[in-house]
Design an enzyme around this catalytic site. Structure first.
Site, PDB file in Angstrom:
ATOM      1  N   GLU A 286      12.365  -9.801   2.161  1.00 14.40           N
ATOM      2  CA  GLU A 286      11.592  -8.665   2.679  1.00 14.40           C
ATOM      3  C   GLU A 286      12.393  -7.397   2.427  1.00 14.40           C
ATOM      4  OE1 GLU A 286      10.816  -8.895   6.879  1.00 14.40           O
ATOM      5  OE2 GLU A 286      10.189  -6.787   6.988  1.00 14.40           O
TER       6      GLU A 286
ATOM      7  N   TYR B 271      11.795   8.558   1.571  1.00 18.87           N
ATOM      8  CA  TYR B 271      11.752   7.530   0.523  1.00 18.87           C
ATOM      9  C   TYR B 271      12.496   7.916  -0.766  1.00 18.87           C
ATOM     10  CZ  TYR B 271       8.104   5.684   3.564  1.00 18.87           C
ATOM     11  OH  TYR B 271       7.423   5.194   4.652  1.00 18.87           O
TER      12      TYR B 271
ATOM     13  N   PRO C 104       0.794  -1.224   0.000  1.00 24.53           N
ATOM     14  CA  PRO C 104       0.000   0.000   0.000  1.00 24.53           C
ATOM     15  C   PRO C 104       0.833   1.284   0.000  1.00 24.53           C
ATOM     16  CG  PRO C 104      -0.120  -1.094   2.131  1.00 24.53           C
ATOM     17  CD  PRO C 104       0.523  -2.059   1.174  1.00 24.53           C
ATOM     18  N   ASN C 105       0.358   2.215  -0.791  1.00 24.18           N
ATOM     19  CA  ASN C 105       0.886   3.578  -0.909  1.00 24.18           C
ATOM     20  C   ASN C 105       2.187   3.675  -1.695  1.00 24.18           C
ATOM     21  OD1 ASN C 105      -1.228   4.909   0.591  1.00 24.18           O
ATOM     22  ND2 ASN C 105      -0.389   3.943   2.423  1.00 24.18           N
TER      23      ASN C 105
ATOM     24  N   HIS D 176      12.617  -3.040   2.519  1.00 28.49           N
ATOM     25  CA  HIS D 176      12.144  -1.706   2.893  1.00 28.49           C
ATOM     26  C   HIS D 176      13.100  -0.669   2.338  1.00 28.49           C
ATOM     27  CE1 HIS D 176       9.167  -3.560   5.332  1.00 28.49           C
ATOM     28  NE2 HIS D 176      10.101  -4.329   5.853  1.00 28.49           N
TER      29      HIS D 176
ATOM     30  N   ASN E  35       7.974  -5.779  -0.740  1.00 28.29           N
ATOM     31  CA  ASN E  35       7.865  -4.584   0.101  1.00 28.29           C
ATOM     32  C   ASN E  35       6.388  -4.471   0.448  1.00 28.29           C
ATOM     33  OD1 ASN E  35       7.765  -2.176   1.428  1.00 28.29           O
ATOM     34  ND2 ASN E  35       8.985  -1.047  -0.074  1.00 28.29           N
TER      35      ASN E  35
ATOM     36  N   ARG F 253       5.722  12.266  -2.342  1.00 29.97           N
ATOM     37  CA  ARG F 253       5.634  12.781  -0.967  1.00 29.97           C
ATOM     38  C   ARG F 253       6.794  12.211  -0.162  1.00 29.97           C
ATOM     39  NH1 ARG F 253       0.240  10.778   1.527  1.00 29.97           N
ATOM     40  NH2 ARG F 253      -0.929  10.440  -0.373  1.00 29.97           N
TER      41      ARG F 253
ATOM     42  N   ALA G 199       3.036  -0.848   4.867  1.00 33.80           N
ATOM     43  CA  ALA G 199       2.536  -0.871   6.247  1.00 33.80           C
ATOM     44  C   ALA G 199       1.980  -2.240   6.643  1.00 33.80           C
ATOM     45  CB  ALA G 199       1.476   0.209   6.419  1.00 33.80           C
TER      46      ALA G 199
ATOM     47  N   ARG H 232      13.194   4.299  12.737  1.00 37.92           N
ATOM     48  CA  ARG H 232      11.970   5.099  12.667  1.00 37.92           C
ATOM     49  C   ARG H 232      11.065   4.792  13.875  1.00 37.92           C
ATOM     50  NH1 ARG H 232       9.537   4.737   6.818  1.00 37.92           N
ATOM     51  NH2 ARG H 232       8.356   6.520   7.649  1.00 37.92           N
TER      52      ARG H 232
HETATM   53  O1  CA2 Z   1      10.546   1.747   3.900  1.00 34.41           O
HETATM   54  C1  CA2 Z   1       9.687   1.084   3.289  1.00 34.41           C
HETATM   55  O2  CA2 Z   1       9.859   0.645   2.148  1.00 34.41           O
HETATM   56  C2  CA2 Z   1       8.325   0.841   3.944  1.00 34.41           C
HETATM   57  O3  CA2 Z   1       7.944  -0.503   3.649  1.00 34.41           O
HETATM   58  C3  CA2 Z   1       7.369   1.826   3.303  1.00 34.41           C
HETATM   59  C4  CA2 Z   1       5.974   1.827   3.926  1.00 34.41           C
HETATM   60  C5  CA2 Z   1       6.043   1.925   5.438  1.00 34.41           C
HETATM   61  O4  CA2 Z   1       4.745   1.788   5.991  1.00 34.41           O
HETATM   62  C6  CA2 Z   1       6.961   0.872   6.025  1.00 34.41           C
HETATM   63  O5  CA2 Z   1       7.019   1.061   7.435  1.00 34.41           O
HETATM   64  C7  CA2 Z   1       8.351   1.000   5.448  1.00 34.41           C
HETATM   65  C8  CA2 Z   1       5.169   3.017   3.430  1.00 34.41           C
HETATM   66  C9  CA2 Z   1       5.101   3.158   1.969  1.00 34.41           C
HETATM   67  C10 CA2 Z   1       4.456   4.463   1.677  1.00 34.41           C
HETATM   68  O6  CA2 Z   1       5.105   5.016   0.584  1.00 34.41           O
HETATM   69  C11 CA2 Z   1       4.921   6.331   0.331  1.00 34.41           C
HETATM   70  C12 CA2 Z   1       5.784   6.865  -0.561  1.00 34.41           C
HETATM   71  C13 CA2 Z   1       5.679   8.197  -0.863  1.00 34.41           C
HETATM   72  C14 CA2 Z   1       4.696   8.973  -0.289  1.00 34.41           C
HETATM   73  C15 CA2 Z   1       3.828   8.414   0.607  1.00 34.41           C
HETATM   74  C16 CA2 Z   1       3.939   7.080   0.907  1.00 34.41           C
END
Ligand code: CA2
Length: 156
Positions: free
Chosen positions: A106, A26, A13-14, A108, A82, A21, A85, A115
């Site tokens: 896995e 990221y 997701p996301n 990230h 990946n 963002r 969340a 974090r």
């Molecule tokens: O660090 C990672 O790759 C995560 O898997 C990314 C997830 C987060 O919930 C994990 O704790 C760590 C979130 C992905 C959201 O990606 C976005 C990217 C740009 C803007 C908003 C969200």
């Protein structure tokens, strides 16, 4: 080239918002950029790439089942997941992966351990072969290289 040459890269997701963002967390690469760099890594290692993203937990579960069937058929090199969340919440993904026998990395983008504490627990880690975190989007290329090393035990 071995028959087991397909790599599934599954994004949760996301991650479709990557590059739009939170660039301080990221980076500025988009998911299309990640797809391109992962495709280049797969080409280097002689893998076919199946790259996907979903915001829906059940769809990710279905894709893990599909990867399990590919593993059983002997066509899967491994999975890079990946789970976003869902990493921190999904017993369903843990259960889907467990017992499939698939080589799963896995991944990230960020260092989740540096974090918030709610990102420190993973339901995926106990059923993963390996974990990569904190290398930014280059982690995807590292995961593919890791699968290549694991596919050739004499070099692992
Ligand atoms: O660090 C990672 O790759 C995560 O898997 C990314 C997830 C987060 O919930 C994990 O704790 C760590 C979130 C992905 C959201 O990606 C976005 C990217 C740009 C803007 C908003 C969200």
């Amino acid at each position: 080239m071995s028959l087991a040459n397909t790599v599934f890269v599954l994004n949760g997701p996301n991650l479709n918002l990557l590059g739009t963002r939170e660039p301080q967390v990221y980076g500025s690469a988009t998911l299309d950029d990640v797809h391109a760099l992962t495709a280049a890594a797969c080409a280097t290692h002689g893998f076919m790439l199946d790259f996907r993203q979903s915001n829906h937990e059940g769809e990710l579960v279905d894709w893990v089942h599909e990867a399990g069937r590919a593993h059983a058929a002997g066509t899967l090199a491994g999975v890079v997941l990946n789970a976003g969340a869902y990493t921190h919440t999904s017993v369903a993904l843990h259960d889907a992966i467990k017992g499939t026998g698939i080589l799963l990395v896995e991944l990230h983008i960020s260092n989740v351990h540096a974090r918030e504490s709610f990102r420190h627990h993973s339901y995926i880690s106990p059923v993963a072969k390996a974990v990569i975190a904190g290398f930014g989007v280059q982690g995807y290329a590292l995961a593919v290289a890791g699968l290549a090393a694991l596919s050739q035990p004499s070099r692992a």
